[in-house]
Design a protein around this motif. Structure first.
Motif, PDB file in Angstrom:
ATOM      1  N   LEU A  68     -28.087  -3.721 -18.891  1.00 56.09           N
ATOM      2  CA  LEU A  68     -27.404  -2.521 -19.353  1.00 56.09           C
ATOM      3  C   LEU A  68     -27.813  -1.298 -18.538  1.00 56.09           C
ATOM      4  O   LEU A  68     -29.005  -1.111 -18.241  1.00 56.09           O
ATOM      5  CB  LEU A  68     -27.721  -2.270 -20.828  1.00 56.09           C
ATOM      6  CG  LEU A  68     -27.124  -3.244 -21.841  1.00 56.09           C
ATOM      7  CD1 LEU A  68     -27.716  -2.990 -23.222  1.00 56.09           C
ATOM      8  CD2 LEU A  68     -25.605  -3.110 -21.875  1.00 56.09           C
ATOM      9  N   PHE A 111     -19.440  -4.388 -20.210  1.00 53.69           N
ATOM     10  CA  PHE A 111     -19.856  -4.340 -21.611  1.00 53.69           C
ATOM     11  C   PHE A 111     -18.887  -3.456 -22.389  1.00 53.69           C
ATOM     12  O   PHE A 111     -18.649  -2.296 -22.030  1.00 53.69           O
ATOM     13  CB  PHE A 111     -21.274  -3.777 -21.734  1.00 53.69           C
ATOM     14  CG  PHE A 111     -22.341  -4.755 -21.331  1.00 53.69           C
ATOM     15  CD1 PHE A 111     -22.753  -5.751 -22.206  1.00 53.69           C
ATOM     16  CD2 PHE A 111     -22.930  -4.692 -20.078  1.00 53.69           C
ATOM     17  CE1 PHE A 111     -23.732  -6.668 -21.847  1.00 53.69           C
ATOM     18  CE2 PHE A 111     -23.909  -5.592 -19.702  1.00 53.69           C
ATOM     19  CZ  PHE A 111     -24.307  -6.585 -20.583  1.00 53.69           C
ATOM     20  N   THR A 153     -30.166  -4.890 -27.395  1.00 55.76           N
ATOM     21  CA  THR A 153     -31.497  -4.415 -27.011  1.00 55.76           C
ATOM     22  C   THR A 153     -32.576  -5.449 -27.296  1.00 55.76           C
ATOM     23  O   THR A 153     -33.673  -5.380 -26.724  1.00 55.76           O
ATOM     24  CB  THR A 153     -31.809  -3.090 -27.743  1.00 55.76           C
ATOM     25  OG1 THR A 153     -33.027  -2.549 -27.228  1.00 55.76           O
ATOM     26  CG2 THR A 153     -31.953  -3.315 -29.234  1.00 55.76           C
ATOM     27  N   PHE A 176     -20.389  -0.219 -18.168  1.00 62.21           N
ATOM     28  CA  PHE A 176     -20.615  -0.038 -19.604  1.00 62.21           C
ATOM     29  C   PHE A 176     -19.656   1.022 -20.119  1.00 62.21           C
ATOM     30  O   PHE A 176     -19.560   2.122 -19.555  1.00 62.21           O
ATOM     31  CB  PHE A 176     -22.068   0.397 -19.847  1.00 62.21           C
ATOM     32  CG  PHE A 176     -22.397   0.714 -21.279  1.00 62.21           C
ATOM     33  CD1 PHE A 176     -22.816  -0.277 -22.157  1.00 62.21           C
ATOM     34  CD2 PHE A 176     -22.270   2.015 -21.764  1.00 62.21           C
ATOM     35  CE1 PHE A 176     -23.122   0.024 -23.482  1.00 62.21           C
ATOM     36  CE2 PHE A 176     -22.575   2.322 -23.076  1.00 62.21           C
ATOM     37  CZ  PHE A 176     -22.997   1.329 -23.946  1.00 62.21           C
TER      38      PHE A 176
END
Length: 733
Positions: free
Chosen positions: A419, A398, A411, A508
């Motif tokens: 995530l 990500f 989200t 991430f």
């Protein structure tokens, strides 16, 4: 001899004179005795007073003596492994023992205060001729010499006697000058002995499954021209061997091997040569080397909504990597109703796709890079297909932006489950502040974050990178996430995190402006060197390779920083323990046993790493060559979580045999720059006369206090007794 007083003389005169006048006056008033008796009595009383007064002044006798002091001389004996070489029957260290036992030490001790040491990789213990052994794996001549001189700093050194073959392995140039004369004694023969050895092995950094990998072996041939030997290449894990018969022609012989790995993994191989008759040593006839085998090419799909500088630089890096086949999907951002109409489909680009591949086609990709998408970029079904892709073993990176980290961002999609961070409903805040990421203890050794070979080089590489432009804040790491880098050491703001999801991996990156690592170092987007070791390209190559390497998810995994160690090095084992949800487990019971090359299994002490959940460490210093295997078991609450094992090879350094002859040039140069001399071991008896040193004479002084002695009391008592007797006889009592 000198007499000194501890108090000034006038102090005695001040005390003695009035008392003496009183004594004389008292005797002069007497009408008797006669004049000669009166004079005798006054003299005796005066002498007693004088002796007592002198005692009060503290008289001390000083005796001076001239003493000869021998100058100091340092004797250094090389005990590195090259000293085991036999030049003409006797080993070099054996010749040194014989020479030192012939009386030379006694001759040197007559003129000098002798201080003997042995040395190899460093200055070692005091010299014991009977117990001399050549067992050190390197020779550090200059640093050992300077350490010995520093030990006797402040003392007048006549010089340093150095017994060595001159095979210095430090590769450092000689200093321009030395603080003391060096008398170098060459040990061995300057004529190269018969020997074959492996000089180097040229191995590709990565080999690919079902593709041929070319290996080049370079052999040094000293004295065996025309001989035929068999070179063996053995895979240490599986035991498979390849042999090649070659003829030794010339001083350097090149041998080519070709291997074709059939599976991914980290492997070690051993290349070995036979021991030939008359060879000085067989310890340089084999070499162990590692080989990492991966898939031939990783397929990468880069999904982005708002292509900018990051997209441009990363696209360039992906296309420059020969081990990556990239595809792109550019999805136009949807606009709210009533504004400019939204584009549909995808933005045309070379190598671009028209839409997200179907699940079967998506599984063909090894890594997905997801950029600044929001909840409207894909359908819910497409987002779900990405989740299933990762759960079944795929990898995703990500690289978020304002949209994906906002209130209408990821989200609100099924990707929130992937995530490693939790994004609040209102979204995250972009903090625009330049910074250099700080590696955590786990990030220091993680494959993705390794921009330097050693810990120090890695820290320096991250410190010297151009700063990032900012980072997203407001999110919180999930319990199963591992933090690899922070905003600052004194904060807990994470920048780079990863976690496992199902059988896949998720990375991430919460910082923005990674493209600056390329642009601010090399300038514009075009006309830059194609160097894969540049920090930007190295980081992305490592991230993609690690994320894209599919492994069976393990709840317990063991790893070493490398596969091959030198004898005497310490192997640090890292164990990671997870539960069924891939949450790091604290307080697990981890057992580590080490299977040694000689068949023993040794239990190792395990410690839980501070500040990193689910990480445990063990360590072992390798003292013997061969193959070692670390076996790991982890339990929690009595239940077995899993097992793992990792293997490594330990070998001796062959640096000591790169120059198997006496390097007279090195030793002569060392003696020359110091103002000393060079001789061969056979001329060692001439050494005491060669060493230039002048005797030092010291003046030793001894003090003797004469006022604080019983004799002084006896003298005073005798004088006063004589006076008393005279007075008694004359009835003057």
């Amino acid at each position: 001899m000198n007499l000194i007083l501890s108090r000034p003389f006038w102090n005695g005169a001040f005390i003695f004179t009035p008392i003496l006048l009183i004594v004389v006056a008292s005797y002069l008033r007497l009408k008797s005795p006669e004049g000669r008796y009166r004079a005798a009595l006054m003299t005796l009383r005066g002498v007693a007073l004088l002796v007592l007064t002198l005692a009060l002044l503290g008289p001390t006798l000083i005796f001076s003596e001239k003493v000869r002091r021998k100058p100091d001389l340092i004797l250094l004996v090389d005990t590195s492994r090259s000293m085991t070489i036999k030049d003409e029957g006797e080993s070099r260290i054996g010749s040194v023992k014989e020479a030192l036992s012939s009386g030379i030490l006694e001759k040197l001790n007559e003129r000098f205060e002798l201080h003997g040491y042995t040395f190899g990789s460093s200055l070692r213990g005091s010299l014991d001729v009977e117990r001399l052994e050549a067992d050190d794996d390197s020779t550090q001549i200059t640093s050992s010499l300077l350490s010995a001189v520093d030990t006797w700093r402040g003392r007048p050194l006549a010089g340093v006697v150095l017994l060595s073959d001159g095979a210095d392995t430090s590769k450092r140039p000689l200093p321009r000058k030395l603080p003391v004369r060096v008398y170098a004694v060459g040990v061995g023969s300057p004529k190269p002995p018969k020997d074959i050895r492996i000089i180097s092995i040229s191995v590709p950094p990565i080999a690919y499954v079902d593709h041929a990998a070319e290996l080049s072996l370079f052999i040094e041939n000293l004295g065996y021209d025309g001989d035929k030997i068999q070179v063996t290449l053995r895979e240490n894990e599986g035991g498979a061997e390849m042999r090649k018969l070659i003829e030794l022609k010339g001083q350097t012989v090149q041998v080519e091997f070709q291997i074709r790995p059939s599976a991914e993994g980290d492997f070690t191989y051993t290349l070995s040569l036979p021991t030939l008759p008359g060879e000085i040593s067989s310890q340089n006839n084999s070499r162990v080397f590692p080989l990492k085998v991966v898939k031939s090419k990783l397929r990468v799909l880069f999904i982005e909504s708002t292509p900018g500088w990051e997209f441009a630089f990363l696209k360039r890096a992906l296309e420059a990597d020969p081990n990556v086949k990239p595809d792109y999907l550019l999805i136009p951002r949807r606009r709210p109703p009533g504004t400019i109409p939204s584009l549909k489909g995808s933005i045309p680009i070379e190598g671009g796709l028209e839409g997200l591949p179907k699940p079967g086609d998506l599984a063909k990709y090894d890594v997905l890079i997801i950029g600044d998408l929001d909840s409207s970029s894909l359908t819910k079904g497409e987002f779900e297909s990405i989740v299933r892709y990762v759960s079944s073993g795929g990898g995703v990176i990500f690289l978020p932006g304002r949209s994906s980290m906002g209130s209408r961002g990821l989200t609100k999609t099924p990707l929130a489950r992937l995530l490693p961070v939790s994004i609040p409903p209102q979204g995250c805040i972009l903090r625009s502040e330049e910074f250099n990421p700080i590696l955590t203890s786990e990030g220091m050794y993680h494959p993705v974050m390794r921009l330097g070979g050693t810990k120090e080089e890695n820290l320096a590489a991250w410190r010297d990178l151009p700063p990032l432009e900012g980072l997203f804040t407001g999110f919180s790491p999930k319990p199963g996430a591992s933090i690899l880098a922070l905003f600052r050491a004194e904060t807990d703001l994470p920048v780079v995190l990863f976690q496992r999801y199902g059988s896949g991996k998720v990375l991430f990156i919460g910082g923005i402006g990674l493209w600056g690592w390329d642009f601010k170092v090399w300038g514009t987007l075009t006309a830059r060197p194609r160097d894969s070791n540049r920090p930007y390209r190295r980081f992305w190559a490592q991230a993609i390779r690690w994320i894209g390497t599919r492994t069976t998810a393990k709840l317990v995994s063991a790893s070493l920083v490398k596969k091959i160690f030198q004898l005497g090095e310490r192997g640090d084992l890292t164990v990671r323990v997870y539960d069924e949800t891939f949450t790091p487990v604290e307080g697990a019971q981890v057992e580590v046993t080490l299977k040694t090359p000689y068949g023993k299994e040794l239990p190792l002490e395990v410690e839980e790493a501070l500040g990193t959940a689910g990480v445990y460490t063990a360590s072992y210093k390798f003292l013997r060559e061969g193959s070692y295997r670390f076996n790991v078991k982890a339990r929690y609450g009595g239940a077995l979580l899993g097992e793992d094992s990792v293997r490594c090879e330990v070998q001796r350094s062959t640096l000591e045999f790169e120059k198997p002859y006496l390097d007279e040039g090195y030793l002569k140069k060392l003696a020359e720059i110091s103002g000393g001399r060079y001789i061969g071991l056979e001329d060692l008896d001439r050494l005491p006369k060669m060493i230039k040193a002048e005797d030092e004479f010291l003046i030793l002084q001894r003090e003797r206090e004469i006022w604080d002695t019983p004799l002084l009391l006896v003298v005073v008592a005798l004088i006063l007794s004589a006076e008393w007797i005279l007075r008694k006889r004359r009835d003057l009592m």
